[in-house]
Scaffold this active site. Structure first.
Site, PDB file in Angstrom:
ATOM      1  CB  ALA A 127      30.351  53.214  38.860  1.00 24.87           C
ATOM      2  N   GLY A 132      27.253  42.859  44.756  1.00 20.68           N
ATOM      3  CA  GLY A 132      26.429  41.687  44.431  1.00 20.68           C
ATOM      4  C   GLY A 132      26.209  41.505  42.943  1.00 20.68           C
ATOM      5  N   GLY A 243      36.557  48.322  25.406  1.00 26.68           N
ATOM      6  CA  GLY A 243      37.777  47.741  25.975  1.00 26.68           C
ATOM      7  C   GLY A 243      38.058  46.341  25.480  1.00 26.68           C
ATOM      8  CD  GLN A 280      63.684  19.537  22.239  1.00 25.49           C
ATOM      9  OE1 GLN A 280      63.565  18.651  23.095  1.00 25.49           O
ATOM     10  NE2 GLN A 280      63.670  19.282  20.965  1.00 25.49           N
ATOM     11  CD  GLU A 364      37.071  47.424  30.502  1.00 22.15           C
ATOM     12  OE1 GLU A 364      36.858  47.379  29.289  1.00 22.15           O
ATOM     13  OE2 GLU A 364      37.632  48.366  31.082  1.00 22.15           O
TER      14      GLU A 364
HETATM   15  C1  LIG Z   1      41.050  46.307  39.157  1.00 19.03           C
HETATM   16  C2  LIG Z   1      39.635  46.245  38.690  1.00 19.03           C
HETATM   17  C3  LIG Z   1      39.106  47.333  37.986  1.00 19.03           C
HETATM   18  C4  LIG Z   1      37.759  47.334  37.595  1.00 19.03           C
HETATM   19  N1  LIG Z   1      37.229  48.458  37.008  1.00 19.03           N
HETATM   20  C5  LIG Z   1      35.873  48.552  36.864  1.00 19.03           C
HETATM   21  C6  LIG Z   1      35.265  49.791  36.468  1.00 19.03           C
HETATM   22  O1  LIG Z   1      35.952  50.794  36.195  1.00 19.03           O
HETATM   23  N2  LIG Z   1      33.908  49.863  36.417  1.00 19.03           N
HETATM   24  C7  LIG Z   1      33.113  48.801  36.715  1.00 19.03           C
HETATM   25  O2  LIG Z   1      31.899  48.942  36.656  1.00 19.03           O
HETATM   26  N3  LIG Z   1      33.656  47.595  37.074  1.00 19.03           N
HETATM   27  C8  LIG Z   1      35.010  47.461  37.165  1.00 19.03           C
HETATM   28  N4  LIG Z   1      35.580  46.265  37.562  1.00 19.03           N
HETATM   29  C9  LIG Z   1      34.702  45.133  37.867  1.00 19.03           C
HETATM   30  C10 LIG Z   1      34.916  43.932  36.947  1.00 19.03           C
HETATM   31  O3  LIG Z   1      34.387  44.197  35.680  1.00 19.03           O
HETATM   32  C11 LIG Z   1      34.304  42.708  37.638  1.00 19.03           C
HETATM   33  O4  LIG Z   1      35.150  42.382  38.726  1.00 19.03           O
HETATM   34  C12 LIG Z   1      34.146  41.529  36.715  1.00 19.03           C
HETATM   35  O5  LIG Z   1      33.149  41.783  35.755  1.00 19.03           O
HETATM   36  C13 LIG Z   1      33.805  40.234  37.452  1.00 19.03           C
HETATM   37  O6  LIG Z   1      32.769  40.410  38.360  1.00 19.03           O
HETATM   38  P1  LIG Z   1      32.908  39.893  39.873  1.00 19.03           P
HETATM   39  O7  LIG Z   1      34.204  40.376  40.388  1.00 19.03           O
HETATM   40  O8  LIG Z   1      31.688  40.284  40.616  1.00 19.03           O
HETATM   41  O9  LIG Z   1      32.996  38.332  39.779  1.00 19.03           O
HETATM   42  P2  LIG Z   1      31.715  37.326  39.756  1.00 19.03           P
HETATM   43  O10 LIG Z   1      30.733  37.786  38.748  1.00 19.03           O
HETATM   44  O11 LIG Z   1      31.210  37.124  41.141  1.00 19.03           O
HETATM   45  O12 LIG Z   1      32.388  35.989  39.250  1.00 19.03           O
HETATM   46  C14 LIG Z   1      33.199  35.154  40.085  1.00 19.03           C
HETATM   47  C15 LIG Z   1      33.711  34.002  39.235  1.00 19.03           C
HETATM   48  O13 LIG Z   1      32.611  33.216  38.755  1.00 19.03           O
HETATM   49  C16 LIG Z   1      32.631  33.149  37.362  1.00 19.03           C
HETATM   50  N5  LIG Z   1      31.266  33.127  36.869  1.00 19.03           N
HETATM   51  C17 LIG Z   1      30.261  33.995  37.160  1.00 19.03           C
HETATM   52  N6  LIG Z   1      29.136  33.656  36.523  1.00 19.03           N
HETATM   53  C18 LIG Z   1      29.425  32.541  35.787  1.00 19.03           C
HETATM   54  C19 LIG Z   1      28.696  31.720  34.876  1.00 19.03           C
HETATM   55  N7  LIG Z   1      27.416  31.970  34.576  1.00 19.03           N
HETATM   56  N8  LIG Z   1      29.333  30.676  34.313  1.00 19.03           N
HETATM   57  C20 LIG Z   1      30.629  30.420  34.604  1.00 19.03           C
HETATM   58  N9  LIG Z   1      31.381  31.162  35.439  1.00 19.03           N
HETATM   59  C21 LIG Z   1      30.785  32.218  36.016  1.00 19.03           C
HETATM   60  C22 LIG Z   1      33.376  34.397  36.915  1.00 19.03           C
HETATM   61  O14 LIG Z   1      33.898  34.285  35.602  1.00 19.03           O
HETATM   62  C23 LIG Z   1      34.461  34.449  37.978  1.00 19.03           C
HETATM   63  O15 LIG Z   1      35.462  33.546  37.657  1.00 19.03           O
HETATM   64  C24 LIG Z   1      36.935  46.198  37.888  1.00 19.03           C
HETATM   65  C25 LIG Z   1      37.486  45.108  38.553  1.00 19.03           C
HETATM   66  C26 LIG Z   1      38.813  45.109  38.953  1.00 19.03           C
HETATM   67  C27 LIG Z   1      39.348  43.929  39.698  1.00 19.03           C
END
Ligand SMILES: Cc1cc2nc3c(=O)[nH]c(=O)nc-3n(C[C@H](O)[C@H](O)[C@H](O)COP(=O)(O)OP(=O)(O)OC[C@H]3O[C@@H](n4cnc5c(N)ncnc54)[C@H](O)[C@@H]3O)c2cc1C
Length: 390
Positions: A127, A132, A243, A280, A364
């Site tokens: 985790a 946030g 990964g 096609q 990831e």
């Molecule tokens: C099913 C699932 C399993 C997961 N498993 C794990 C786990 O085991 N452990 C763990 O720690 N996490 C886990 N995660 C978390 C996952 O790694 C994050 O959801 C992911 O890294 C994206 O973060 P966020 O959801 O906060 O999106 P955000 O960071 O809020 O991003 C939202 C959008 O904005 C874009 N964005 C953000 N910053 C920028 C930038 N600087 N430039 C351009 N675009 C940007 C992102 O690419 C995305 O499209 C999991 C998530 C899911 C959905």
């Protein structure tokens, strides 16, 4: 230049394929039926039974060092095997594995966490993500405050795979706000569920679901620090790094199987008095899919090969993850289109893949984060265009 597999690679790949075909694929219809009834396609004891069967085939601990009873396979071989696993949608994986960063554990911790995880007696989760802080993992807030011989953890993690089933979590917490997350201000802890954290199931478009983990004054003994105090973020990035070539390896297997189904359908389904594959429009979808699949294959194998050379694999892995995840989404979308209405039903696994592979562009490291890494490497001159051949 040689693009062929060695005899050993081919033998390992073929044995994995045989196992998946004979032992796992026959469970697919039952898995689909259960998932439609909102149950796990494969329960924990069935997974374990299959893993023990695979152990007899010789598959146990693909990445696990030999001293822990594993195969310690090169990354290229692991990639080939993960592609074979991708060919079935039953949520199977070979047993005998543990999170790569659990090897930073000290001897006591290895006995308590690493070995039982390898043996399948304990379930871990990792985790770092918080409500946030996802892409911006350096913004994590979950805090660990030192109190005598203990640390007291407060905060929330989210989207944690296995978070509902795990009996311990490897959690990255802020231990020194002044130093900052990248400056040695975070630490990884091994925290048993019995120490007081709780999990809440999160519904997603996929099967199963990750969990939110809640820490409210969870007291963790200092001996449960994983690695060094201050090393948390670094360990977190190392966990994620693994990964980056295995996820697209898995995607490749999905794309291969799905495209195979589309080719068969195109050769049998008739409209207007001829096979749809005679059009096609259908041929082009098949051709584009094959080209993208092959391009992804070589990016992925190169990323794995880079790991095996002992080189920094980040750039190659980011390209493999970005392209592999995009490729599988595009291929599955076309495969659904080729199947018409049948592709959209739950009679076939295509709609399931469609939902499953969407995640590959998000977790990831999102597509955007991979692009950020790739372009930053080039803009700052860390990597040359053309990589190691340049
Ligand atoms: C099913 C699932 C399993 C997961 N498993 C794990 C786990 O085991 N452990 C763990 O720690 N996490 C886990 N995660 C978390 C996952 O790694 C994050 O959801 C992911 O890294 C994206 O973060 P966020 O959801 O906060 O999106 P955000 O960071 O809020 O991003 C939202 C959008 O904005 C874009 N964005 C953000 N910053 C920028 C930038 N600087 N430039 C351009 N675009 C940007 C992102 O690419 C995305 O499209 C999991 C998530 C899911 C959905």
């Amino acid at each position: 230049m040689d693009f062929s597999l060695s005899d050993e690679e081919r033998a390992v790949r073929d044995t994995a394929r045989q196992f998946i075909t004979r032992e796992v694929m026959p469970l697919e219809q039952e898995a689909l039926r259960r998932e439609r009834a909102h149950q796990p396609g494969l329960d924990r004891s069935e997974l374990r039974e299959l893993q023990l069967k695979a152990k007899k085939f010789g598959f146990w601990g693909l990445s696990t060092p030999e001293e822990y009873g594993g195969m310690d396979l090169p990354a290229v071989m692991q990639s080939l095997i993960w592609t074979e696993i991708g060919r079935t949608f039953v949520q199977f994986r070979f047993g005998g594995e543990a999170d790569n960063i659990l090897y930073y554990a000290n001897d006591e911790q290895k006995k308590e966490y690493l070995v039982p995880t390898i043996e399948g007696e304990r379930i871990s989760c990792f985790a770092i993500t918080e409500p946030g802080a996802g892409s911006d993992a350096a913004n994590i807030k979950l805090s660990a405050r030192r109190e005598g011989d203990d640390w007291v953890l407060n905060g929330e993690k989210t989207f944690i795979t296995n978070g509902n089933d795990a009996d311990f979590v490897i959690v990255v917490a802020v231990t020194d706000r002044e130093k900052g997350v990248r400056g040695g201000g975070t630490t990884a802890f091994l925290v048993d569920r019995s120490m007081g954290w709780r999990s809440e199931f999160i519904q997603t478009m996929g099967e199963g679901g990750p969990a939110a983990l809640v820490f409210e004054d969870v007291r963790v003994p200092h001996r449960n620090v994983l690695g060094e105090v201050g090393q948390g973020f670094e360990l977190g990035m190392q966990w994620i790094g693994k990964g980056r070539y295995l996820i697209p390896s898995n995607a490749l297997g999905i794309a291969e199987r799905a495209l195979g189904m589309a080719i068969e359908y195109a050769n049998t389904r008739e409209t207007f008095g001829r096979k749809i594959g005679d059009n096609q429009a259908i041929q082009w979808m098949i051709a584009d899919s094959e080209v993208e699949l092959e391009a992804a294959r070589w990016l992925i194998l190169r990323a794995a090969w880079t790991v095996d050379q002992g080189w920094d694999p980040r750039h190659a892995s980011s390209m493999a993850k970005l392209y592999g995840a995009t490729m599988v989404n595009d291929v599955v979308d076309r495969v659904m289109q080729i199947h018409g209405g049948m592709g959209y039903t739950r009679e076939l696994p295509i709609e399931r893949w469609y939902r499953q592979v969407r995640l590959m562009r998000i977790y990831e490291g999102t597509d955007e984060m991979q692009r950020l890494i790739i372009s930053r490497d080039l803009l700052r001159g860390y990597t040359k265009i053309g990589g190691h051949l340049a």
